[in-house]
Design a protein around this motif. Structure first.
Motif, mmCIF file in Angstrom:
data_model
loop_
_atom_site.group_PDB
_atom_site.id
_atom_site.type_symbol
_atom_site.label_atom_id
_atom_site.label_comp_id
_atom_site.label_asym_id
_atom_site.label_seq_id
_atom_site.Cartn_x
_atom_site.Cartn_y
_atom_site.Cartn_z
ATOM 1 N N VAL A 61 0.800 -1.231 0.000
ATOM 2 C CA VAL A 61 0.000 0.000 0.000
ATOM 3 C C VAL A 61 0.830 1.277 0.000
ATOM 4 O O VAL A 61 0.302 2.347 -0.267
ATOM 5 C CB VAL A 61 -0.954 0.038 1.230
ATOM 6 N N HIS A 62 2.129 1.156 0.333
ATOM 7 C CA HIS A 62 2.912 2.377 0.570
ATOM 8 C C HIS A 62 4.362 2.123 0.150
ATOM 9 O O HIS A 62 4.848 0.991 0.282
ATOM 10 C CB HIS A 62 2.839 2.719 2.075
ATOM 11 N N VAL A 66 8.125 -3.004 1.643
ATOM 12 C CA VAL A 66 8.994 -3.761 0.735
ATOM 13 C C VAL A 66 8.916 -5.211 1.171
ATOM 14 O O VAL A 66 8.992 -5.522 2.358
ATOM 15 C CB VAL A 66 10.449 -3.256 0.820
ATOM 16 N N PHE A 67 8.733 -6.127 0.222
ATOM 17 C CA PHE A 67 8.477 -7.511 0.646
ATOM 18 C C PHE A 67 9.297 -8.512 -0.161
ATOM 19 O O PHE A 67 10.311 -8.987 0.295
ATOM 20 C CB PHE A 67 6.973 -7.786 0.524
ATOM 21 N N VAL A 68 8.882 -8.817 -1.377
ATOM 22 C CA VAL A 68 9.614 -9.774 -2.209
ATOM 23 C C VAL A 68 10.071 -9.033 -3.468
ATOM 24 O O VAL A 68 9.794 -7.850 -3.637
ATOM 25 C CB VAL A 68 8.729 -10.993 -2.580
ATOM 26 N N ALA A 69 10.730 -9.747 -4.352
ATOM 27 C CA ALA A 69 11.362 -9.084 -5.489
ATOM 28 C C ALA A 69 10.356 -8.376 -6.413
ATOM 29 O O ALA A 69 10.618 -7.280 -6.876
ATOM 30 C CB ALA A 69 12.174 -10.095 -6.279
ATOM 31 N N LEU A 101 -4.770 -5.930 1.380
ATOM 32 C CA LEU A 101 -3.919 -4.735 1.454
ATOM 33 C C LEU A 101 -2.852 -5.006 2.502
ATOM 34 O O LEU A 101 -3.152 -5.475 3.606
ATOM 35 C CB LEU A 101 -4.761 -3.519 1.849
ATOM 36 N N PHE A 102 -1.602 -4.660 2.165
ATOM 37 C CA PHE A 102 -0.496 -5.233 2.938
ATOM 38 C C PHE A 102 0.639 -4.261 3.179
ATOM 39 O O PHE A 102 1.031 -3.484 2.285
ATOM 40 C CB PHE A 102 0.031 -6.422 2.133
ATOM 41 N N HIS A 103 1.155 -4.319 4.383
ATOM 42 C CA HIS A 103 2.437 -3.685 4.706
ATOM 43 C C HIS A 103 3.153 -4.665 5.640
ATOM 44 O O HIS A 103 2.651 -4.972 6.714
ATOM 45 C CB HIS A 103 2.233 -2.337 5.388
ATOM 46 N N PRO A 104 4.330 -5.155 5.246
ATOM 47 C CA PRO A 104 4.966 -6.178 6.076
ATOM 48 C C PRO A 104 5.696 -5.611 7.292
ATOM 49 O O PRO A 104 6.082 -6.379 8.183
ATOM 50 C CB PRO A 104 5.966 -6.829 5.127
ATOM 51 N N GLY A 105 5.944 -4.278 7.312
ATOM 52 C CA GLY A 105 6.745 -3.755 8.414
ATOM 53 C C GLY A 105 8.113 -4.398 8.420
ATOM 54 O O GLY A 105 8.794 -4.429 7.397
ATOM 55 N N ARG A 106 8.504 -4.971 9.559
ATOM 56 C CA ARG A 106 9.859 -5.553 9.658
ATOM 57 C C ARG A 106 9.955 -6.944 9.027
ATOM 58 O O ARG A 106 11.046 -7.529 8.964
ATOM 59 C CB ARG A 106 10.281 -5.632 11.128
ATOM 60 N N VAL A 167 -4.281 -7.052 5.958
ATOM 61 C CA VAL A 167 -3.518 -8.182 6.498
ATOM 62 C C VAL A 167 -2.886 -7.772 7.829
ATOM 63 O O VAL A 167 -1.877 -7.059 7.861
ATOM 64 C CB VAL A 167 -2.435 -8.660 5.500
ATOM 65 N N ALA A 168 -3.527 -8.205 8.907
ATOM 66 C CA ALA A 168 -3.015 -7.921 10.262
ATOM 67 C C ALA A 168 -2.571 -9.224 10.928
ATOM 68 O O ALA A 168 -2.398 -9.282 12.142
ATOM 69 C CB ALA A 168 -4.116 -7.255 11.088
ATOM 70 N N SER A 169 -2.388 -10.254 10.115
ATOM 71 C CA SER A 169 -2.021 -11.588 10.619
ATOM 72 C C SER A 169 -0.507 -11.765 10.602
ATOM 73 O O SER A 169 0.244 -10.887 10.176
ATOM 74 C CB SER A 169 -2.661 -12.653 9.723
ATOM 75 N N HIS A 170 -0.054 -12.936 11.044
ATOM 76 C CA HIS A 170 1.312 -13.427 10.820
ATOM 77 C C HIS A 170 2.417 -12.448 11.196
ATOM 78 O O HIS A 170 3.489 -12.449 10.598
ATOM 79 C CB HIS A 170 1.496 -13.835 9.347
ATOM 80 N N GLY A 171 2.137 -11.564 12.144
ATOM 81 C CA GLY A 171 3.191 -10.667 12.608
ATOM 82 C C GLY A 171 3.540 -9.555 11.653
ATOM 83 O O GLY A 171 4.605 -8.935 11.795
#
Ligand code: SF4
Length: 650
Positions: A61-62, A66-69, A101-106, A167-171
């Motif tokens: 979303v922002h 940053v997540f995968v390639a 909608l996703f933001h992985p954070g750390r 997506v507020a799951s899986h940490g």
């Protein structure tokens, strides 16, 4: 059939025809960060096959996400045309469509430009699994990210989707704000429960403010993160009760686990040793506490299980994601009562999430068409049906026979043993691999449905071939164990893995398993023998046991080896054996390592292709296709794909 599973249900202004959900999962089918024909064809197969709701994979979303390639990005209007094409195609089949909608954070896997990753979280609390040290998100960035969720939801509504799922799951980032072990802030977003839920509540409010009435807003959560620093069930119940009371949500999608640790990540795609529907009690607790419509996901691979969960009130809908990766038609088959025809997922993780981790497009060990819809698609009928001989009844031969027969050929499969299955029959004998036998059941059923004739207990030679007079031949004769040459290789107490699994070898109290492949065989055999009370040393020609298998399966297996006291010797090359010792050499230091007091040496040294039939055919001048281990030793997944291609080629 299945009155609860097929009862319509309403979320916002969306009414679903049934409770079968393909939940968000990574596919690697996106094209340059957007949705293209490969991903549309993939999801369309599930919609056509009877899915009630499809939730698309994580979309960033922002710019700080940053997540995968090559992730899908929804942080600009460029995403709208792709999602619109997808929505049109999915809706045409009567299936609902919601975007994650996703933001992985750390929980960052890769930086996008090859530099050291910069990630943002609630606080500077490092991630154990990816070894990422995040920066604390400044307050102005928090406001920007919250607004980015709303903007992304507005784009999804414009594209014609029915709703969004945060997506507020899986940490991932929202869960990092919820978790007091990760969130150490002392501002309005940290500390009290009210403050820690603020990020999520403000996201929900921003989405509502930017979308119309009836647009579906759901959130995904882990009912228990199953990690040493993760949220436990009591934490999540309190947090989600508070969120449900202070935000307008249409549903909650409940899973288990966390991306942050190895133990937690196993639940992202639970392997076959987890029971079907094992997360249903977590769903029930959330449903009871919040009163919201609930989806639950976790190894629900058959409609009977989904029906039971819904009928018992544990959830309102069931995520059957891998079930549909394996059999996109499961919804239609369940609705028509064709239960025996369902190709049930066996929870091997090899080609679905296994491909994701390897950076390949999604597929399925049993269903190679999955993820290849645009290239393998529907079979073309044979222009001139022929009399086809398939030799070998392992996974490759079974798939080849089914694929050829589906196209209208007259197919007979010859198997030298009295039972079908090849090496899959041995794999299912190992601990936590029993469901692997499902691949034989499913492929055999595919053959039966396509009209394949079986001749079991027949060793194919020149006479058999001549008498059968085939018009086309597919060879899938598999492989035999490789027995390397080394000093002591002929001693009585040296045996191979197949002999042990088949109960054809005596195994003494103290065992060395010499594992050249570092796959499921050595690892499983070591566990099997340790469970039976043997002292086991596992010498691996690699850096860890199970190096070549899917990481969740591997990691859980390594945990069990540790619990059972198996001594793992990495980087070992087998050198020799005598009456009571095994001689190894460390691959890197070249130093000798001697295992003493050894009663049995078990060889897991890979396989050699069985080429006898192929050579006979060559002598007879008969052209043929090859599939599986008889070409060169390979995985069951590769054998099944080659079987499909061979069956489509004749
Ligand atoms: Fe299921 Fe294995 Fe297929 Fe994945 S690869 S969908 S776990 S059968």
């Amino acid at each position: 059939h299945f009155p609860q599973l097929f009862a319509p249900i309403t979320l916002g202004k969306l009414t679903l025809r049934n409770r079968i959900v393909s939940t968000g999962h990574e596919t690697h089918l996106n094209q340059e960060g957007q949705i293209g024909e490969k991903l549309i064809a993939y999801h369309e197969a599930r919609a056509r096959g009877g899915a009630g709701l499809i939730v698309t994979e994580v979309a960033l979303v922002h710019p700080s996400a940053v997540f995968v390639a090559d992730p899908i990005r929804v942080d600009s209007d460029a995403c709208i045309p792709g999602y619109r094409r997808l929505a049109d195609r999915i809706h045409a089949h009567g299936t609902g469509l919601i975007a994650q909608l996703f933001h992985p954070g750390r929980e960052m896997i890769a930086s996008e430009d090859g530099t050291a990753p910069v990630s943002y979280s609630a606080s500077a609390t490092p991630n154990e699994r990816f070894h990422v040290m995040p920066r604390p998100m400044p307050p102005e960035m928090i406001a920007e990210v919250i607004s980015a969720y709303g903007d992304a939801a507005r784009r999804m509504e414009e594209a014609g989707l029915d709703g969004v799922e945060v997506v507020a799951s899986h940490g991932y980032l929202p869960a990092q704000f919820l978790n007091p072990e990760v969130n150490q802030r002392d501002d309005d977003y940290g500390g009290s429960l009210e403050n820690r839920t603020r990020f999520l509540r403000e996201i929900a409010a921003d989405i509502r403010a930017k979308t119309g009435a009836g647009f579906v807003v759901g959130m995904r959560l882990s009912g228990d993160e199953r990690s040493h620093e993760g949220l436990e069930q009591s934490d999540t119940l309190d947090a989600w009760a508070h969120i449900a009371d202070h935000a307008t949500l249409d549903y909650l999608s409940v899973v288990a686990g966390s991306s942050a640790t190895l133990a937690g990540s196993v639940h992202i795609a639970p392997p076959m040793y987890e029971e079907a529907g094992y997360t249903a009690p977590l769903g029930q607790a959330i449903k009871t506490r919040t009163g919201l419509t609930t989806i639950v996901t976790g190894r629900i691979n058959q409609p009977q299980e989904a029906e039971r969960i819904i009928a018992s009130g544990q959830a309102d809908m069931c995520g059957m994601t891998r079930a549909m990766i394996c059999d996109p038609e499961i919804g239609n088959k369940a609705g028509e009562g064709r239960l025996d025809d369902i190709r049930a997922c066996i929870g091997c993780n090899q080609a679905c999430i296994g491909h994701f981790h390897a950076g390949y497009p999604i597929s399925c060990i049993q269903n190679p068409v999955s993820g290849r819809e645009t290239t393998l698609g529907a079979p073309q009928p044979a222009t001139s049906p022929r009399r086809v001989m398939v030799i070998g009844g392992g996974p490759g031969g079974l798939k080849a026979a089914a694929a050829a027969a589906e196209r209208g050929h007259d197919v007979t499969l010859f198997e030298r043993e009295s039972q079908l299955g090849g090496q899959a029959r041995l794999a299912q004998l190992l601990p936590h691999r029993a469901e692997f036998g499902g691949i034989i059941t499913n492929l055999t059923r595919e053959c039966e449905l396509a009209g394949v004739e079986f001749r079991k207990g027949v060793t194919v030679d020149e006479t058999v071939i001549s008498e059968f007079a085939p018009e086309a031949v597919i060879v899938a004769t598999g492989a035999t164990p490789r027995w390397p040459r080394f000093e002591g290789d002929d001693l009585d107490h040296v045996v191979d893995a197949w002999q042990v699994l088949q109960g054809k070898a005596q195994v003494g109290a103290s065992v060395v398993v010499a594992d050249w492949r570092a796959d499921w065989v050595g690892m499983g055999l070591a566990e099997h023998l340790a469970q039976a009370g043997h002292r086991v040393r596992l010498a691996v020609n690699g850096y860890m046991p199970g190096q070549t298998i899917q990481m969740y399966v591997r990691d859980a297996g390594i945990g069990r080896l540790h619990s059972l006291g198996v001594e793992v010797l990495p980087y070992m090359r087998l050198f020799g054996a005598d009456e009571d010792s095994v001689y190894l050499q460390h691959i890197m230091s070249q130093e000798a390592v001697i295992c003493e007091e050894v009663d049995t040496l078990v060889l897991c040294q890979g396989h050699r292709p069985d080429t006898d039939v192929e050579q006979t055919l060559r002598r007879m001048g008969i052209s043929h296709e090859l599939a599986g281990d008889c070409i060169a030793p390979r995985t069951a997944e590769e054998a099944v794909l080659e079987g499909l291609r061979a069956g489509r080629a004749v």
